[in-house]
Design a protein around this motif. Structure first.
Motif, PDB file in Angstrom:
ATOM      1  N   VAL A 145     -27.833 -25.408 -42.452  1.00  0.00           N
ATOM      2  CA  VAL A 145     -28.665 -25.030 -43.591  1.00  0.00           C
ATOM      3  C   VAL A 145     -28.425 -23.552 -43.835  1.00  0.00           C
ATOM      4  CG1 VAL A 145     -31.010 -24.751 -44.467  1.00  0.00           C
ATOM      5  CG2 VAL A 145     -30.439 -26.754 -43.073  1.00  0.00           C
ATOM      6  N   LEU A 146     -28.177 -23.187 -45.077  1.00  0.00           N
ATOM      7  CA  LEU A 146     -27.968 -21.791 -45.450  1.00  0.00           C
ATOM      8  C   LEU A 146     -29.255 -21.285 -46.082  1.00  0.00           C
ATOM      9  CD1 LEU A 146     -25.439 -19.812 -45.512  1.00  0.00           C
ATOM     10  CD2 LEU A 146     -25.347 -20.338 -47.948  1.00  0.00           C
ATOM     11  N   SER A 147     -29.809 -20.215 -45.540  1.00  0.00           N
ATOM     12  CA  SER A 147     -31.089 -19.715 -46.046  1.00  0.00           C
ATOM     13  C   SER A 147     -31.013 -18.228 -46.368  1.00  0.00           C
ATOM     14  CB  SER A 147     -32.202 -19.968 -45.024  1.00  0.00           C
ATOM     15  OG  SER A 147     -31.973 -19.240 -43.832  1.00  0.00           O
ATOM     16  N   LEU A 166     -24.291 -28.986 -49.734  1.00  0.00           N
ATOM     17  CA  LEU A 166     -24.785 -27.704 -49.228  1.00  0.00           C
ATOM     18  C   LEU A 166     -26.304 -27.677 -49.283  1.00  0.00           C
ATOM     19  CD1 LEU A 166     -24.434 -24.756 -48.273  1.00  0.00           C
ATOM     20  CD2 LEU A 166     -24.187 -24.103 -50.692  1.00  0.00           C
ATOM     21  N   ALA A 167     -26.936 -27.590 -48.109  1.00  0.00           N
ATOM     22  CA  ALA A 167     -28.392 -27.494 -48.018  1.00  0.00           C
ATOM     23  C   ALA A 167     -28.797 -26.031 -48.048  1.00  0.00           C
ATOM     24  CB  ALA A 167     -28.888 -28.155 -46.735  1.00  0.00           C
ATOM     25  N   LEU A 168     -29.625 -25.682 -49.035  1.00  0.00           N
ATOM     26  CA  LEU A 168     -30.105 -24.309 -49.161  1.00  0.00           C
ATOM     27  C   LEU A 168     -31.591 -24.248 -48.807  1.00  0.00           C
ATOM     28  CD1 LEU A 168     -28.443 -23.071 -52.491  1.00  0.00           C
ATOM     29  CD2 LEU A 168     -27.697 -22.656 -50.132  1.00  0.00           C
ATOM     30  N   GLY A 169     -31.959 -23.207 -48.071  1.00  0.00           N
ATOM     31  CA  GLY A 169     -33.350 -22.994 -47.698  1.00  0.00           C
ATOM     32  C   GLY A 169     -33.849 -21.662 -48.236  1.00  0.00           C
ATOM     33  N   MET A 170     -35.002 -21.679 -48.899  1.00  0.00           N
ATOM     34  CA  MET A 170     -35.588 -20.445 -49.433  1.00  0.00           C
ATOM     35  C   MET A 170     -36.557 -19.867 -48.409  1.00  0.00           C
ATOM     36  SD  MET A 170     -37.419 -19.729 -53.113  1.00  0.00           S
ATOM     37  CE  MET A 170     -39.134 -20.071 -52.708  1.00  0.00           C
ATOM     38  N   LEU A 171     -36.293 -18.646 -47.982  1.00  0.00           N
ATOM     39  CA  LEU A 171     -37.141 -17.943 -47.031  1.00  0.00           C
ATOM     40  C   LEU A 171     -38.227 -17.163 -47.761  1.00  0.00           C
ATOM     41  CD1 LEU A 171     -34.512 -16.639 -44.480  1.00  0.00           C
ATOM     42  CD2 LEU A 171     -36.747 -17.513 -43.801  1.00  0.00           C
ATOM     43  N   ILE A 186     -32.355 -23.431 -57.377  1.00  0.00           N
ATOM     44  CA  ILE A 186     -31.261 -23.521 -56.401  1.00  0.00           C
ATOM     45  C   ILE A 186     -31.112 -24.932 -55.834  1.00  0.00           C
ATOM     46  CG2 ILE A 186     -31.404 -21.086 -55.766  1.00  0.00           C
ATOM     47  CD1 ILE A 186     -32.873 -22.023 -53.177  1.00  0.00           C
ATOM     48  N   ASP A 187     -31.913 -25.866 -56.333  1.00  0.00           N
ATOM     49  CA  ASP A 187     -31.918 -27.234 -55.808  1.00  0.00           C
ATOM     50  C   ASP A 187     -32.076 -27.183 -54.284  1.00  0.00           C
ATOM     51  OD1 ASP A 187     -31.867 -29.951 -55.715  1.00  0.00           O
ATOM     52  OD2 ASP A 187     -29.913 -30.184 -56.666  1.00  0.00           O
ATOM     53  N   ALA A 188     -33.163 -26.570 -53.842  1.00  0.00           N
ATOM     54  CA  ALA A 188     -33.382 -26.298 -52.421  1.00  0.00           C
ATOM     55  C   ALA A 188     -33.578 -27.573 -51.612  1.00  0.00           C
ATOM     56  CB  ALA A 188     -34.590 -25.393 -52.242  1.00  0.00           C
ATOM     57  N   PHE A 189     -33.155 -27.504 -50.378  1.00  0.00           N
ATOM     58  CA  PHE A 189     -33.405 -28.559 -49.398  1.00  0.00           C
ATOM     59  C   PHE A 189     -34.687 -28.272 -48.630  1.00  0.00           C
ATOM     60  CE2 PHE A 189     -32.926 -29.462 -44.800  1.00  0.00           C
ATOM     61  CZ  PHE A 189     -32.937 -30.856 -44.816  1.00  0.00           C
ATOM     62  N   SER A 190     -34.923 -26.990 -48.349  1.00  0.00           N
ATOM     63  CA  SER A 190     -36.033 -26.628 -47.471  1.00  0.00           C
ATOM     64  C   SER A 190     -36.653 -25.308 -47.888  1.00  0.00           C
ATOM     65  CB  SER A 190     -35.547 -26.530 -46.019  1.00  0.00           C
ATOM     66  OG  SER A 190     -34.425 -25.661 -45.906  1.00  0.00           O
ATOM     67  N   LEU A 191     -37.880 -25.114 -47.421  1.00  0.00           N
ATOM     68  CA  LEU A 191     -38.576 -23.851 -47.591  1.00  0.00           C
ATOM     69  C   LEU A 191     -38.949 -23.354 -46.202  1.00  0.00           C
ATOM     70  CD1 LEU A 191     -40.939 -22.878 -50.405  1.00  0.00           C
ATOM     71  CD2 LEU A 191     -41.455 -22.147 -48.084  1.00  0.00           C
ATOM     72  N   HIS A 192     -38.599 -22.088 -45.916  1.00  0.00           N
ATOM     73  CA  HIS A 192     -38.786 -21.509 -44.592  1.00  0.00           C
ATOM     74  C   HIS A 192     -39.882 -20.452 -44.694  1.00  0.00           C
ATOM     75  CE1 HIS A 192     -34.422 -22.673 -43.399  1.00  0.00           C
ATOM     76  NE2 HIS A 192     -34.854 -23.418 -44.410  1.00  0.00           N
TER      77      HIS A 192
END
Length: 266
Positions: A145-147, A166-171, A186-192
């Protein structure tokens, strides 16, 4: 659609940074040694454009040298000792290049949450363009995961690959008012999220919007326990062994079971 990523309960923050100097090859080996399959690491560029695994804007805290990262070349960094500050046992540790770290992650069959670290004075576009092709070549999409905290870096990363590759994570430190719009861009996968500033209603909203919730940086498993019921997928922690012992205790309810029960109650 996103990559078929199976998020772990625990992710070792900057490697196992309570047991070895952070963001080093030794810290990743230490995480692997205790059975942690995922690590969180930071990547930045040196002044000569070399991507390295490093958190701070300078080398003052975690090496025997001084100076800004953007003023250093790869050759200069290899004269630094980045382990002795932590313990004499790690004397002689060298700063890791992105390529060397990815090679170790592959060797150990591990996965990675790689943070694009955009410190003041650094160019997020240059960082993405230098780092992302290397990562995409080295690792399958389901193993990273790229964050980033930097929305420019995340938006530019999305131009390299679609969400299924590509899984993107917003920090975030505090969940901003426009977080849903930013995740959508960003069509995010996750939120950090910073676990200590997260509220139950926010956690519920994140999951209802379809994003995986990763929490940084809890080091007390007792204090963090309620967040499993809030739907946290992963705890990004400096202390994975302490969490492992707590979660394996006979009286502990596994996070996966807590999450399933919570989903049924919604």
């Amino acid at each position: 659609m996103h990559p078929e990523i199976s998020l772990p309960t625990l992710i070792a923050h900057r490697g196992y940074s309570a047991a070895a100097p952070e963001n080093t090859l030794s810290a990743v080996r230490a995480a692997h040694h205790v059975g942690v399959s995922w690590v969180e690491l930071d990547v930045q560029l040196l002044g000569d454009g070399t991507p390295v695994i490093w958190h701070d804007v300078d080398i003052n805290r975690c090496s025997d040298g001084r100076g800004k990262l953007r003023h250093l070349s790869w050759k200069q960094t290899q004269d630094l000792d980045v382990g002795r500050w932590f313990s004499a046992a790690f004397a002689g540790e060298k700063m890791a290049s992105l390529e060397a770290m990815l090679a170790l992650v592959n060797e150990l069959d591990m996965s990675i949450n790689l943070e694009l670290k955009v410190n003041r004075g650094h160019d997020p576009i240059a960082l993405v363009e230098r780092v992302l092709p290397v990562v995409l070549e080295a690792l399958p999409a389901e193993r990273f995961v790229l964050s980033s905290f930097d929305q420019t870096a995340l938006r530019h990363s999305r131009t390299f690959a679609t969400a299924d590759n590509l899984a993107l994570g917003m920090l975030v430190n505090r969940l901003p008012k426009g977080w849903q719009t930013q995740c959508g861009e960003i069509d995010a996968f996750s939120l950090h999220a910073n676990w200590s500033r997260l509220k139950r209603a926010q956690a519920d909203a994140i999951q209802q919007a379809g994003y995986s919730l990763l929490c940084y940086t809890p080091n007390n498993p007792v204090a963090f326990q309620p967040l499993w019921a809030w739907g946290a997928a992963s705890a990004i922690t400096d202390e994975p062994e302490i969490f492992q012992r707590y979660l394996s205790a006979p009286t502990a309810t596994p996070p996966a079971l807590i999450n399933e029960v919570t989903k049924e109650q919604r």
